[in-house]
Design an enzyme around this catalytic site. Sequence first.
Site, short mmCIF file in Angstrom:
data_model
loop_
_atom_site.label_atom_id
_atom_site.label_comp_id
_atom_site.label_asym_id
_atom_site.label_seq_id
_atom_site.Cartn_x
_atom_site.Cartn_y
_atom_site.Cartn_z
N ARG A 72 1.94 -14.51 -3.14
CA ARG A 72 2.28 -13.62 -4.57
C ARG A 72 1.04 -13.52 -5.49
NH1 ARG A 72 7.99 -12.53 -7.99
NH2 ARG A 72 8.38 -11.71 -5.98
N HIS A 89 5.49 -4.75 -1.76
CA HIS A 89 6.48 -5.76 -1.88
C HIS A 89 7.01 -5.48 -0.54
CE1 HIS A 89 8.79 -8.98 -3.21
NE2 HIS A 89 9.30 -8.53 -4.08
N GLN A 134 10.70 -7.31 0.09
CA GLN A 134 11.76 -6.52 -0.45
C GLN A 134 12.28 -5.37 0.27
OE1 GLN A 134 13.17 -7.83 -3.79
NE2 GLN A 134 14.54 -6.12 -3.08
N ASP A 171 13.91 0.14 -10.70
CA ASP A 171 13.15 -1.25 -10.85
C ASP A 171 12.63 -1.06 -12.50
OD1 ASP A 171 11.62 -3.67 -10.65
OD2 ASP A 171 10.11 -2.72 -9.60
N CYS A 202 15.65 -4.39 -7.20
CA CYS A 202 15.15 -5.75 -6.55
C CYS A 202 15.54 -6.65 -7.41
CB CYS A 202 13.59 -5.21 -6.18
SG CYS A 202 12.71 -4.94 -7.91
N ARG A 216 17.52 -10.98 1.19
CA ARG A 216 16.18 -11.54 1.15
C ARG A 216 16.01 -12.43 2.21
NH1 ARG A 216 12.53 -10.28 -2.94
NH2 ARG A 216 11.28 -11.36 -1.69
N1 CP Z 1 12.76 -9.17 -6.21
C1 CP Z 1 12.00 -10.20 -6.40
O1 CP Z 1 10.91 -10.33 -5.75
O2 CP Z 1 12.35 -11.15 -7.28
P1 CP Z 1 11.73 -12.55 -7.66
O3 CP Z 1 10.43 -12.15 -8.48
O4 CP Z 1 12.42 -13.39 -8.56
O5 CP Z 1 10.83 -13.07 -6.50
N1 NVA Z 2 7.80 -4.32 -9.93
C1 NVA Z 2 8.36 -5.63 -10.34
C2 NVA Z 2 9.00 -6.24 -9.18
C3 NVA Z 2 9.46 -7.59 -9.51
C4 NVA Z 2 10.44 -8.31 -8.18
C5 NVA Z 2 7.12 -6.46 -10.52
O1 NVA Z 2 6.00 -6.22 -9.98
O2 NVA Z 2 7.15 -7.02 -11.50
#
Ligand code: CP
Ligand code: NVA
Length: 303
Positions: free
Chosen positions: A101, A128, A131, A221, A261, A289
Amino acid sequence: MRHILSIFDLTAAEIKEIFATTQVLKTKLKQGVREPILAGHVAALLFEKPSLRTRVSFETGMVQLGGGSLFLGEDVGWGQRECAADFARVISEYVDVVVCRAKSHATVVELAQYATCSVINGLTDTDHPCQALADLFTLQELHGPLAGKKVAFVGDANNVARSLAQACARLEVEFALAAPLGYQFENSFVKQLTAAAPQVKFTQTTDAAAAVRDAICVYTDVWASMGQEQEKSQRSKAFAPYQVNAALMQHAPANTSFLHCLPARRGEEVTDDVIDGATSAVVQQAGNRLHVQKGLLAWLLKG
Ligand code: CP
Ligand code: NVA
């Protein structure tokens, strides 16, 4: 050896294979069966941003498959102690897959360039993919075969929206984005999307009611993603008319699922009555997930 940095790294047939494996693994888990198909395999989780779902579902998934995982904190010195190439080559000597990440998509691209094990994108500023796989698997559970159906995303054309749009393109699902001007997909992304699936309908509009019409799913989101905190007040103003609330859901069919998400900013992009409502599937979606990433890991590491 494959890297999954974006949904477009997978073909439609591969996504369907992953979903089929996911279904088997999910059913078996419900029956109490946890086959150690990845016994002795290890995933490293290299995270530059916070996470609940992605971290816990990958770690749990590896354990349920008979393998293990390592969560790598700041002390491993990613981006600090040595160059990315040395880090990537060395970690590949120890583990079977790295889930990363990263703040910038370029980081996972660089990691994958030098890694000799698979790299999975666990969220970047632009993508992502894990997701989106869970999202479409969830919709398939709820609404059956997806080709020809319509998904509406109301909100920022962010990482989650981009991967979802790509997954829809792959599985021939119509995709409609509703967002204010300035927060819609960039032209280069639209070109890539429509070139990949010219036969699949794609629209972006400022009209949220029009976007959700005939959709099997209304998705949203946060308006300001991780790293965009300083734009929060400006974004709150721009996105206020795009809140997913009961009035907007009235424009969609009665059985339209609500997806997010998570984490959600309740009272901002979605109201409590919608996210807690009868057609909200956010918990099933988050649960998937785990199942989809197990399907992805089994497919990637075992074939
Ligand atoms: N939806 C998602 O990726 O959640 P987290 O940021 O908690 O991993
Ligand atoms: N769009 C959000 C998704 C988190 C899972 C972010 O990047 O913060």
